[in-house]
Design a protein around this motif. Structure first.
Motif, PDB file in Angstrom:
ATOM      1  N   ASN A  62       0.867  -1.166   0.062  1.00 45.17           N
ATOM      2  CA  ASN A  62      -0.027   0.123   0.152  1.00 45.17           C
ATOM      3  C   ASN A  62       0.986   1.346   0.113  1.00 45.17           C
ATOM      4  O   ASN A  62       0.733   2.275   0.628  1.00 45.17           O
ATOM      5  CB  ASN A  62      -0.879  -0.029   0.978  1.00 45.17           C
ATOM      6  CG  ASN A  62      -0.183   0.188   2.488  1.00 45.17           C
ATOM      7  OD1 ASN A  62       0.963  -0.354   2.659  1.00 45.17           O
ATOM      8  ND2 ASN A  62      -0.982   0.795   3.512  1.00 45.17           N
ATOM      9  N   ARG A 238     -12.812  -5.778   6.866  1.00 50.61           N
ATOM     10  CA  ARG A 238     -13.132  -4.466   7.376  1.00 50.61           C
ATOM     11  C   ARG A 238     -13.650  -4.468   8.908  1.00 50.61           C
ATOM     12  O   ARG A 238     -14.135  -3.436   9.391  1.00 50.61           O
ATOM     13  CB  ARG A 238     -14.112  -3.801   6.371  1.00 50.61           C
ATOM     14  CG  ARG A 238     -13.551  -3.827   4.758  1.00 50.61           C
ATOM     15  CD  ARG A 238     -12.491  -2.897   4.909  1.00 50.61           C
ATOM     16  NE  ARG A 238     -12.686  -1.610   4.799  1.00 50.61           N
ATOM     17  CZ  ARG A 238     -12.787  -0.621   4.065  1.00 50.61           C
ATOM     18  NH1 ARG A 238     -12.792  -0.928   2.758  1.00 50.61           N
ATOM     19  NH2 ARG A 238     -13.505   0.660   4.133  1.00 50.61           N
ATOM     20  N   ARG A 381      -6.550   6.262  -0.574  1.00 48.77           N
ATOM     21  CA  ARG A 381      -6.649   5.284   0.567  1.00 48.77           C
ATOM     22  C   ARG A 381      -6.677   3.821  -0.154  1.00 48.77           C
ATOM     23  O   ARG A 381      -7.006   3.777  -1.219  1.00 48.77           O
ATOM     24  CB  ARG A 381      -7.827   5.377   1.267  1.00 48.77           C
ATOM     25  CG  ARG A 381      -7.701   6.874   2.173  1.00 48.77           C
ATOM     26  CD  ARG A 381      -9.327   6.901   2.995  1.00 48.77           C
ATOM     27  NE  ARG A 381      -9.006   8.033   3.985  1.00 48.77           N
ATOM     28  CZ  ARG A 381      -8.564   7.954   5.132  1.00 48.77           C
ATOM     29  NH1 ARG A 381      -8.444   6.989   5.609  1.00 48.77           N
ATOM     30  NH2 ARG A 381      -8.232   9.294   5.872  1.00 48.77           N
ATOM     31  N   ASP A 382      -6.276   2.817   0.698  1.00 46.13           N
ATOM     32  CA  ASP A 382      -6.237   1.537   0.247  1.00 46.13           C
ATOM     33  C   ASP A 382      -7.373   0.903   0.530  1.00 46.13           C
ATOM     34  O   ASP A 382      -8.572   1.278   0.732  1.00 46.13           O
ATOM     35  CB  ASP A 382      -4.724   0.940   0.811  1.00 46.13           C
ATOM     36  CG  ASP A 382      -5.199   0.542   2.276  1.00 46.13           C
ATOM     37  OD1 ASP A 382      -6.114   0.915   2.830  1.00 46.13           O
ATOM     38  OD2 ASP A 382      -3.965   0.174   3.145  1.00 46.13           O
ATOM     39  N   ALA A 383      -7.472  -0.488   0.220  1.00 49.67           N
ATOM     40  CA  ALA A 383      -8.704  -1.509   0.512  1.00 49.67           C
ATOM     41  C   ALA A 383      -9.081  -1.375   1.842  1.00 49.67           C
ATOM     42  O   ALA A 383     -10.538  -1.695   1.931  1.00 49.67           O
ATOM     43  CB  ALA A 383      -8.413  -2.622  -0.113  1.00 49.67           C
ATOM     44  N   LEU A 384      -8.374  -1.462   2.627  1.00 48.61           N
ATOM     45  CA  LEU A 384      -8.899  -1.112   4.344  1.00 48.61           C
ATOM     46  C   LEU A 384      -9.138   0.083   4.676  1.00 48.61           C
ATOM     47  O   LEU A 384      -9.522   0.415   5.761  1.00 48.61           O
ATOM     48  CB  LEU A 384      -7.907  -1.846   4.907  1.00 48.61           C
ATOM     49  CG  LEU A 384      -7.138  -3.263   4.757  1.00 48.61           C
ATOM     50  CD1 LEU A 384      -6.130  -3.480   5.705  1.00 48.61           C
ATOM     51  CD2 LEU A 384      -8.194  -4.051   4.738  1.00 48.61           C
TER      52      LEU A 384
END
Lengths: 494, 92
Positions: A62, A238, A381-384
């Motif tokens: 990331n 998440r 922002r990243d996937a999280l």
């Protein structure tokens, strides 16, 4: 919805540092929760992927580069075991002078601790990692023998020593010794040490004081009254996780340790700066005599310290040189021949000559700290949902490094003149694997003190390559391990 | 097989070794990808390859060659040197 844990110590990162700190704490009777963004892949799982390739990271990188800049090839992986799943096993100590660069040579920084402070932890790290050879060589793990290339070079590039490496030369803890197949990035026999070994050898797995939260990225540290109260994390699904602990240890790599401080509003103006990497420069030197390439007890078995230290460091960088026993990649030679229209026996003959007469020499250089090289938080922002790590870093090296490269290459021609050694190719390669310096140890100017304690948050500790105030030319893994052992024992004794 | 003869001829080795190196490549990349690489290799090293730029020829052959000569033992066998794959020879 969130899940909550409590522990004596929360450790962020399950790589070399994190698992070594955890194992020391568990041994001392502490409850430890380790958070790791990646997941766990056993050695068998890694081999099932592709036995000859670097094991894949278990979560995507990331990081990003600033707009309109070239991306630097950072080489790390999120996984239980971290970069120890993909390292070559070179486990050298820093030199005493590396801790005193400013005092001795007037450049860079001194470490706030000396070699003597770290020496006992080096010895223990060598024992735990099963290091063969080196100053702390164990009697049951003698150095790997010098290869034919080493024997050709040892006198010419003196001082020249066997490479201490975490590839046991004899059976250890039920694992076979190094099988010398030269596939060290993913060892076929699991002989080359990885931090996964700690889970078995130190019996962390199943220990009541040890809990490993995989696929769980530390998002920020919640601070109250200058006290790290909670580590907030987010799982791959998440879901939110909170870990309350008396002590918090950041033991991820130098990019992630800094990013977590920044995400926690613990930006003191220094955190994230001074990011460094070792500039590997691969040299191809053709010789008039056969070099013996292709043979050796492991990927690299000899280390030249001819450029590792001296008053010259006032003007140019230290360097170390390690011959690559395998020699040239024949696929490149053969492909070039075929592309040029050559066919049949001449292709093979050209390959044979290049293989037998070419030295491939890996050279590593130290650089001086540069605050412009840094980790920041991106607006993206990243996937999280976490900010990407925006990394400003350029290779090409500083003048300090370039002067060292030029000197080494000139010296090499002179030292190898009697065997007709001539440099035919030089390129930077294998970059990005040694992330250093972003949370460095220092008196007032650092991010952490000499014990790796955060300057403002008394129960927050930051360890790993991020703690290095100066970088040396030596591979950092053993020093990272020694720092982790030192910190783990200190916290375990509190 | 024609492609074994072709590989042997182009690389200057005998068909037995060509077959063995191809088997290694097949194991690494799978039969389907190997067929594609063989086609690219044959095209680039055949008459049509002469009109291709060297860069394209290199890319066309590189995929297969890189997969056949990846490990040290394969390289040593290709050049006719003693294998390095056991500790007896590796003792330095």
């Amino acid at each position: 919805m969130s899940e909550a844990f409590t522990a004596d110590v929360a450790v962020v990162g399950a790589g070399v540092s994190g698992l070594l700190v955890a194992s020391e704490l568990v041994r001392a009777g502490r409850d430890v929760v380790v958070l790791e963004r990646g997941t766990r892949a056993s050695h068998a799982d890694q081999l099932a992927g592709d036995a000859s390739q670097t094991p894949p990271a278990t979560a995507a990188h990331n990081d990003e580069s600033p707009p309109d800049t070239e991306r630097y090839p950072w080489d790390y992986g999120y996984a239980v075991g971290g970069c120890s799943l993909r390292w070559s096993g070179v486990a050298v100590r820093l030199l005493p002078a590396d801790f005193e660069l400013r005092s001795r040579y007037g450049v860079g920084r001194d470490w706030p601790i000396g070699y003597g402070e770290l020496e006992p932890f080096y010895a223990d790290a060598e024992r735990i990692l099963g290091v063969a050879g080196g100053p702390g060589a164990q009697t049951d793990q003698p150095a790997h023998p010098l290869s034919p290339i080493d024997r050709l070079l040892a006198e010419r590039l003196a001082p020249y020593v066997p490479v201490p490496q975490a590839r046991p030369s004899a059976e250890r803890n039920g694992r076979a010794p190094c099988t010398a197949l030269a596939r060290c990035r993913l060892c076929p026999s699991d002989a080359r040490w990885s931090a996964l070994h700690l889970l078995d050898d130190e019996q962390l797995d199943g220990h009541e004081g040890f809990r490993l939260l995989e696929a769980t990225a530390a998002a920020r540290i919640r601070v109250r009254d200058d006290h790290a109260a909670v580590v907030e994390a987010v799982r791959a699904d998440r879901e939110h996780v909170e870990v309350r602990a008396n002590e918090v240890v950041l033991a991820a790599n130098a990019i992630e340790n800094a990013a977590l401080l920044l995400r926690s509003d613990l930006d003191d103006g220094v955190a994230g700066r001074n990011l460094a990497d070792h500039g590997h420069r691969l040299l191809h030197v053709e010789c008039d005599v056969p070099t013996g390439a292709g043979y050796g007890a492991s990927v690299t078995t000899g280390l030249s310290l001819a450029w590792a230290d001296g008053p010259f460091r006032a003007q140019r960088a230290a360097a170390v040189l390690l011959p690559v026993n395998a020699g040239v990649e024949l696929s490149e030679v053969v492909t070039a021949q075929l592309a040029a229209g050559v066919r049949g026996a001449p292709v093979r003959e050209a390959a044979r000559w290049r293989k037998e007469h070419t030295l491939v020499l890996d050279t590593l250089y130290e650089d001086l700290p540069d605050p412009r090289h840094r980790v920041e938080l991106s607006p993206r922002r990243d996937a999280l949902g976490l900010p990407l790590n925006r990394i400003t870093y350029s290779w090409g090296g500083s003048d300090y490094v370039r002067a060292a490269e030029a000197q080494l290459e000139q010296d090499l021609g002179e030292r190898l003149a009697d065997i007709g050694g001539r440099l035919v190719h030089a390129a930077h390669t294998a970059l990005g694997g040694h992330q250093l310096g972003t949370c460095f140890m220092g008196a007032a100017d650092g991010v952490v003190d000499a014990q790796e304690r955060h300057h403002r948050i008394a129960n927050l500790w930051v360890t790993g390559g991020s703690s290095f105030p100066a970088y040396s030319a030596m591979h950092p893994a053993l020093t990272i391990a020694a720092l982790a052992l030192r910190l783990g024992r200190r916290l375990g004794a509190v | 097989m024609w492609f074994e003869r072709s590989i042997a001829s182009v690389l200057g080795i005998d068909e037995v070794l060509a077959r063995e190196l191809l088997a290694v490549a097949r194991e690494r990349m799978g039969a389907r990808r190997l067929r594609l690489h063989l086609l690219a290799f044959a095209t680039a090293t055949g008459p049509l390859g002469r009109i291709l730029p060297a860069r394209i020829r290199g890319r066309a052959v590189g995929g297969l060659v890189g997969c056949m000569l990846r490990e040290i033992d394969e390289m040593l066998r290709y050049i006719g040197a003693a294998p390095a794959g056991h500790r007896g020879l590796l003792a330095g």
